[in-house]
Motif scaffolding. Sequence first.
Motif, PDB file in Angstrom:
ATOM      1  N   MET A   1       1.183  -1.542  -0.218  1.00 22.57           N
ATOM      2  CA  MET A   1       0.272   0.348  -0.381  1.00 22.57           C
ATOM      3  C   MET A   1       0.578   1.626  -0.091  1.00 22.57           C
ATOM      4  SD  MET A   1      -3.279  -0.503  -0.115  1.00 22.57           S
ATOM      5  CE  MET A   1      -4.341   0.777   0.652  1.00 22.57           C
ATOM      6  N   LYS A   2       1.980   1.096   0.363  1.00 15.56           N
ATOM      7  CA  LYS A   2       3.028   2.796   0.874  1.00 15.56           C
ATOM      8  C   LYS A   2       3.178   2.795  -0.700  1.00 15.56           C
ATOM      9  CE  LYS A   2       6.650   4.079   3.765  1.00 15.56           C
ATOM     10  NZ  LYS A   2       7.182   3.776   4.667  1.00 15.56           N
ATOM     11  N   GLY A   3       3.385   4.336  -0.461  1.00 13.57           N
ATOM     12  CA  GLY A   3       3.129   4.950  -1.805  1.00 13.57           C
ATOM     13  C   GLY A   3       2.043   5.036  -2.557  1.00 13.57           C
ATOM     14  N   GLU A   4       0.521   4.159  -2.971  1.00 13.53           N
ATOM     15  CA  GLU A   4       0.282   3.707  -3.509  1.00 13.53           C
ATOM     16  C   GLU A   4      -1.057   5.002  -3.302  1.00 13.53           C
ATOM     17  OE1 GLU A   4      -1.876   0.490  -3.735  1.00 13.53           O
ATOM     18  OE2 GLU A   4      -0.281  -1.127  -3.808  1.00 13.53           O
ATOM     19  N   ARG A   5      -1.712   5.291  -4.368  1.00 18.74           N
ATOM     20  CA  ARG A   5      -3.011   6.242  -4.377  1.00 18.74           C
ATOM     21  C   ARG A   5      -4.419   5.701  -3.687  1.00 18.74           C
ATOM     22  NH1 ARG A   5      -5.402  10.655  -8.321  1.00 18.74           N
ATOM     23  NH2 ARG A   5      -6.216  12.314  -7.142  1.00 18.74           N
ATOM     24  N   LEU A   6      -4.755   6.219  -2.818  1.00 16.23           N
ATOM     25  CA  LEU A   6      -6.015   5.839  -2.264  1.00 16.23           C
ATOM     26  C   LEU A   6      -7.111   5.548  -2.943  1.00 16.23           C
ATOM     27  CD1 LEU A   6      -7.901   4.794   0.426  1.00 16.23           C
ATOM     28  CD2 LEU A   6      -8.012   6.895   0.424  1.00 16.23           C
ATOM     29  N   SER A   7      -7.546   4.121  -3.476  1.00 14.84           N
ATOM     30  CA  SER A   7      -8.706   4.652  -4.064  1.00 14.84           C
ATOM     31  C   SER A   7     -10.036   5.522  -4.257  1.00 14.84           C
ATOM     32  CB  SER A   7      -9.122   3.187  -5.217  1.00 14.84           C
ATOM     33  OG  SER A   7      -9.723   2.657  -3.491  1.00 14.84           O
ATOM     34  N   ILE A   8     -10.663   5.105  -4.999  1.00 19.44           N
ATOM     35  CA  ILE A   8     -11.774   6.429  -5.092  1.00 19.44           C
ATOM     36  C   ILE A   8     -12.801   5.076  -4.329  1.00 19.44           C
ATOM     37  CG2 ILE A   8     -13.602   7.170  -5.746  1.00 19.44           C
ATOM     38  CD1 ILE A   8     -11.873   8.957  -5.898  1.00 19.44           C
ATOM     39  N   PRO A   9     -13.280   3.933  -4.297  1.00 14.96           N
ATOM     40  CA  PRO A   9     -14.219   3.498  -3.627  1.00 14.96           C
ATOM     41  C   PRO A   9     -13.947   3.241  -2.012  1.00 14.96           C
ATOM     42  CG  PRO A   9     -13.932   2.282  -5.906  1.00 14.96           C
ATOM     43  CD  PRO A   9     -12.262   3.313  -5.699  1.00 14.96           C
ATOM     44  N   LYS A  10     -13.125   3.133  -2.015  1.00 16.84           N
ATOM     45  CA  LYS A  10     -12.032   3.511  -0.871  1.00 16.84           C
ATOM     46  C   LYS A  10     -12.033   4.800   0.222  1.00 16.84           C
ATOM     47  CE  LYS A  10      -8.936  -1.060  -0.733  1.00 16.84           C
ATOM     48  NZ  LYS A  10      -7.819  -1.498  -0.837  1.00 16.84           N
ATOM     49  N   TYR A  11     -11.517   5.573  -0.599  1.00 12.74           N
ATOM     50  CA  TYR A  11     -12.127   6.713  -0.479  1.00 12.74           C
ATOM     51  C   TYR A  11     -13.432   7.240   0.264  1.00 12.74           C
ATOM     52  CZ  TYR A  11     -12.056  12.347  -0.523  1.00 12.74           C
ATOM     53  OH  TYR A  11     -12.815  13.151  -0.984  1.00 12.74           O
ATOM     54  N   ALA A  12     -14.672   6.138  -0.586  1.00 15.30           N
ATOM     55  CA  ALA A  12     -15.966   6.251  -0.387  1.00 15.30           C
ATOM     56  C   ALA A  12     -16.084   5.902   0.740  1.00 15.30           C
ATOM     57  CB  ALA A  12     -16.686   6.146  -1.131  1.00 15.30           C
ATOM     58  N   MET A  13     -15.354   4.475   1.045  1.00 15.28           N
ATOM     59  CA  MET A  13     -15.735   3.741   2.317  1.00 15.28           C
ATOM     60  C   MET A  13     -15.584   4.279   3.776  1.00 15.28           C
ATOM     61  SD  MET A  13     -17.937   1.221   3.397  1.00 15.28           S
ATOM     62  CE  MET A  13     -17.913   0.339   1.725  1.00 15.28           C
ATOM     63  N   LYS A  87     -22.664   9.074  -8.902  1.00 17.85           N
ATOM     64  CA  LYS A  87     -22.285   7.689  -9.286  1.00 17.85           C
ATOM     65  C   LYS A  87     -22.040   6.824  -8.601  1.00 17.85           C
ATOM     66  CE  LYS A  87     -18.304   6.231 -12.331  1.00 17.85           C
ATOM     67  NZ  LYS A  87     -17.530   7.032 -12.714  1.00 17.85           N
ATOM     68  N   ILE A  88     -21.398   7.423  -7.654  1.00 18.45           N
ATOM     69  CA  ILE A  88     -21.084   6.313  -6.563  1.00 18.45           C
ATOM     70  C   ILE A  88     -21.653   6.596  -5.083  1.00 18.45           C
ATOM     71  CG2 ILE A  88     -18.849   5.630  -5.087  1.00 18.45           C
ATOM     72  CD1 ILE A  88     -17.773   6.247  -7.915  1.00 18.45           C
ATOM     73  N   ILE A  89     -21.725   5.507  -4.308  1.00 16.82           N
ATOM     74  CA  ILE A  89     -22.444   5.577  -3.798  1.00 16.82           C
ATOM     75  C   ILE A  89     -21.808   3.997  -2.920  1.00 16.82           C
ATOM     76  CG2 ILE A  89     -24.410   4.947  -1.946  1.00 16.82           C
ATOM     77  CD1 ILE A  89     -24.954   7.347  -3.314  1.00 16.82           C
ATOM     78  N   ALA A  90     -21.239   4.654  -1.229  1.00 20.31           N
ATOM     79  CA  ALA A  90     -20.827   3.615  -0.140  1.00 20.31           C
ATOM     80  C   ALA A  90     -21.346   4.040   1.280  1.00 20.31           C
ATOM     81  CB  ALA A  90     -18.835   4.427   0.170  1.00 20.31           C
ATOM     82  N   THR A  91     -21.364   2.550   1.523  1.00 20.81           N
ATOM     83  CA  THR A  91     -22.231   2.372   2.275  1.00 20.81           C
ATOM     84  C   THR A  91     -22.061   1.144   3.710  1.00 20.81           C
ATOM     85  OG1 THR A  91     -24.800   2.219   3.317  1.00 20.81           O
ATOM     86  CG2 THR A  91     -24.533   0.961   1.228  1.00 20.81           C
ATOM     87  N   THR A  92     -21.928   1.604   4.525  1.00 22.91           N
ATOM     88  CA  THR A  92     -21.168   1.137   5.295  1.00 22.91           C
ATOM     89  C   THR A  92     -21.771  -0.570   5.642  1.00 22.91           C
ATOM     90  OG1 THR A  92     -21.761   1.506   7.837  1.00 22.91           O
ATOM     91  CG2 THR A  92     -19.537   2.013   6.681  1.00 22.91           C
ATOM     92  N   THR A  93     -23.623  -0.624   5.254  1.00 27.75           N
ATOM     93  CA  THR A  93     -24.024  -1.928   5.346  1.00 27.75           C
ATOM     94  C   THR A  93     -24.767  -1.950   3.809  1.00 27.75           C
ATOM     95  OG1 THR A  93     -24.417  -1.437   7.717  1.00 27.75           O
ATOM     96  CG2 THR A  93     -25.921  -3.468   6.674  1.00 27.75           C
ATOM     97  N   MET A  94     -24.940  -2.681   3.131  1.00 26.86           N
ATOM     98  CA  MET A  94     -25.422  -2.909   2.149  1.00 26.86           C
ATOM     99  C   MET A  94     -26.510  -2.974   1.997  1.00 26.86           C
ATOM    100  SD  MET A  94     -26.442  -6.828   0.781  1.00 26.86           S
ATOM    101  CE  MET A  94     -25.361  -7.986   0.709  1.00 26.86           C
ATOM    102  N   PRO A  95     -27.277  -1.691   1.654  1.00 29.17           N
ATOM    103  CA  PRO A  95     -28.195  -1.088   1.286  1.00 29.17           C
ATOM    104  C   PRO A  95     -29.485  -2.387   1.808  1.00 29.17           C
ATOM    105  CG  PRO A  95     -27.190  -0.827  -0.702  1.00 29.17           C
ATOM    106  CD  PRO A  95     -26.312  -1.558   0.348  1.00 29.17           C
TER     107      PRO A  95
END
Length: 155
Positions: A1-13, A87-95
């Motif tokens: 992970m080091k040096g990698e950029r945070l992905s959009i889905p993980k950012y949203a989560m 466009k993107i929704i992240a939710t901590t529990t499946m809808p």
Amino acid sequence: MKGERLSIPKYAMALAHVASLRSEDPYRKVGAAALDFDNRVIGTAYNGLAPGYNPPPGFWDDRESRQKFMLHAEINLCSLFRRGEAKIIATTTMPCTACMQTLCAYGVKEIYYRDVYHLSDAPEIAALYQIKFERIIDYPGASIELGASANYEAH
Ligand SMILES: [Zn+2]
């Protein structure tokens, strides 16, 4: 992970997770985040009672009876944008099924969830409408918790 950029889905989560910490529901804290088509954050939301309602003592004692009053995080989130904007929704529990239907109506293209909710028809709905539907469990801050709130039973 080091040096990698945070992905959009993980950012949203990660944003959804932080939002969940604000939930007043003692049984299940759910957070959600919405991003637009430029990956900009539209907003975050969490499950709770309608704005301005202060529950009397004992309100939370019976989980069954209070469940119908809870406004789900995804519904609160949808109050922040109009159809076609998210466009993107992240939710901590499946809808749940009803929230999944609502997200479809709002034209959401990608949905990410963390905890599985077995009573939900969301996976089937996502497949039919060709919505990207993926589980994310490893994201920055995934271990952050406030109090004894983690309860991953069905909501
Ligand atoms: Zn729901």
